[in-house]
Design a protein around this motif. Structure first.
Motif, PDB file in Angstrom:
ATOM      1  N   LYS A 107       0.829  -1.203   0.000  1.00  0.00           N
ATOM      2  CA  LYS A 107       0.000   0.000   0.000  1.00  0.00           C
ATOM      3  C   LYS A 107       0.870   1.262   0.000  1.00  0.00           C
ATOM      4  O   LYS A 107       0.635   2.195  -0.754  1.00  0.00           O
ATOM      5  N   GLU A 143       2.219   5.939  -7.273  1.00  0.00           N
ATOM      6  CA  GLU A 143       1.149   6.755  -7.862  1.00  0.00           C
ATOM      7  C   GLU A 143       1.512   8.235  -7.819  1.00  0.00           C
ATOM      8  O   GLU A 143       1.323   8.968  -8.793  1.00  0.00           O
ATOM      9  N   THR A 150      -1.236   4.596 -12.666  1.00  0.00           N
ATOM     10  CA  THR A 150      -2.214   3.501 -12.635  1.00  0.00           C
ATOM     11  C   THR A 150      -1.641   2.281 -11.926  1.00  0.00           C
ATOM     12  O   THR A 150      -2.340   1.628 -11.134  1.00  0.00           O
ATOM     13  N   ALA A 188      -1.777   2.903  -8.211  1.00  0.00           N
ATOM     14  CA  ALA A 188      -3.132   2.752  -7.679  1.00  0.00           C
ATOM     15  C   ALA A 188      -3.506   1.272  -7.555  1.00  0.00           C
ATOM     16  O   ALA A 188      -4.106   0.849  -6.557  1.00  0.00           O
ATOM     17  N   ALA A 189      -3.121   0.483  -8.562  1.00  0.00           N
ATOM     18  CA  ALA A 189      -3.403  -0.949  -8.520  1.00  0.00           C
ATOM     19  C   ALA A 189      -2.634  -1.628  -7.386  1.00  0.00           C
ATOM     20  O   ALA A 189      -3.162  -2.511  -6.691  1.00  0.00           O
ATOM     21  N   GLU A 190      -1.403  -1.201  -7.181  1.00  0.00           N
ATOM     22  CA  GLU A 190      -0.583  -1.756  -6.109  1.00  0.00           C
ATOM     23  C   GLU A 190      -1.186  -1.433  -4.728  1.00  0.00           C
ATOM     24  O   GLU A 190      -1.182  -2.260  -3.830  1.00  0.00           O
ATOM     25  N   GLN A 191      -1.722  -0.231  -4.608  1.00  0.00           N
ATOM     26  CA  GLN A 191      -2.389   0.150  -3.358  1.00  0.00           C
ATOM     27  C   GLN A 191      -3.606  -0.743  -3.104  1.00  0.00           C
ATOM     28  O   GLN A 191      -3.824  -1.200  -1.980  1.00  0.00           O
ATOM     29  N   THR A 192      -4.374  -0.992  -4.147  1.00  0.00           N
ATOM     30  CA  THR A 192      -5.557  -1.842  -4.013  1.00  0.00           C
ATOM     31  C   THR A 192      -5.151  -3.263  -3.624  1.00  0.00           C
ATOM     32  O   THR A 192      -5.776  -3.877  -2.750  1.00  0.00           O
ATOM     33  N   ALA A 193      -4.090  -3.768  -4.244  1.00  0.00           N
ATOM     34  CA  ALA A 193      -3.598  -5.104  -3.892  1.00  0.00           C
ATOM     35  C   ALA A 193      -3.130  -5.138  -2.439  1.00  0.00           C
ATOM     36  O   ALA A 193      -3.371  -6.121  -1.716  1.00  0.00           O
ATOM     37  N   LYS A 218      -4.245  -3.217   0.033  1.00  0.00           N
ATOM     38  CA  LYS A 218      -5.427  -3.162   0.897  1.00  0.00           C
ATOM     39  C   LYS A 218      -6.079  -4.537   0.993  1.00  0.00           C
ATOM     40  O   LYS A 218      -6.497  -4.959   2.071  1.00  0.00           O
ATOM     41  N   THR A 219      -6.148  -5.227  -0.136  1.00  0.00           N
ATOM     42  CA  THR A 219      -6.747  -6.558  -0.147  1.00  0.00           C
ATOM     43  C   THR A 219      -5.923  -7.529   0.683  1.00  0.00           C
ATOM     44  O   THR A 219      -6.464  -8.290   1.491  1.00  0.00           O
TER      45      THR A 219
END
Length: 64
Positions: free
Chosen positions: A12, A19, A32, A35-40, A42-43
């Protein structure tokens, strides 16, 4: 704290800086990816939290 939580926090943070770098340099691909790495992250952090909760629940049940 589960290892997934630690790794998720790292992803995150890394994604946040990636980003931000993309925004500063005007590189939309890097932005992008960040942002995708942050989402991963968080998951993965959420998965670690679920593991911690399950471990705590099982530990409390075995103490009874």
């Amino acid at each position: 704290m589960d290892k997934d939580r630690k790794a998720g926090i790292g992803k995150k943070i890394s994604g946040f800086f990636k980003e931000a770098t993309g925004k500063v340099t005007g590189d939309s691909k890097t932005q992008t990816e960040g942002a995708a790495e942050q989402t991963a992250g968080k998951t993965q952090n959420a998965v670690g939290g679920a593991k911690d909760a399950m471990r705590d629940t099982l530990s409390r049940r075995s103490e009874r």
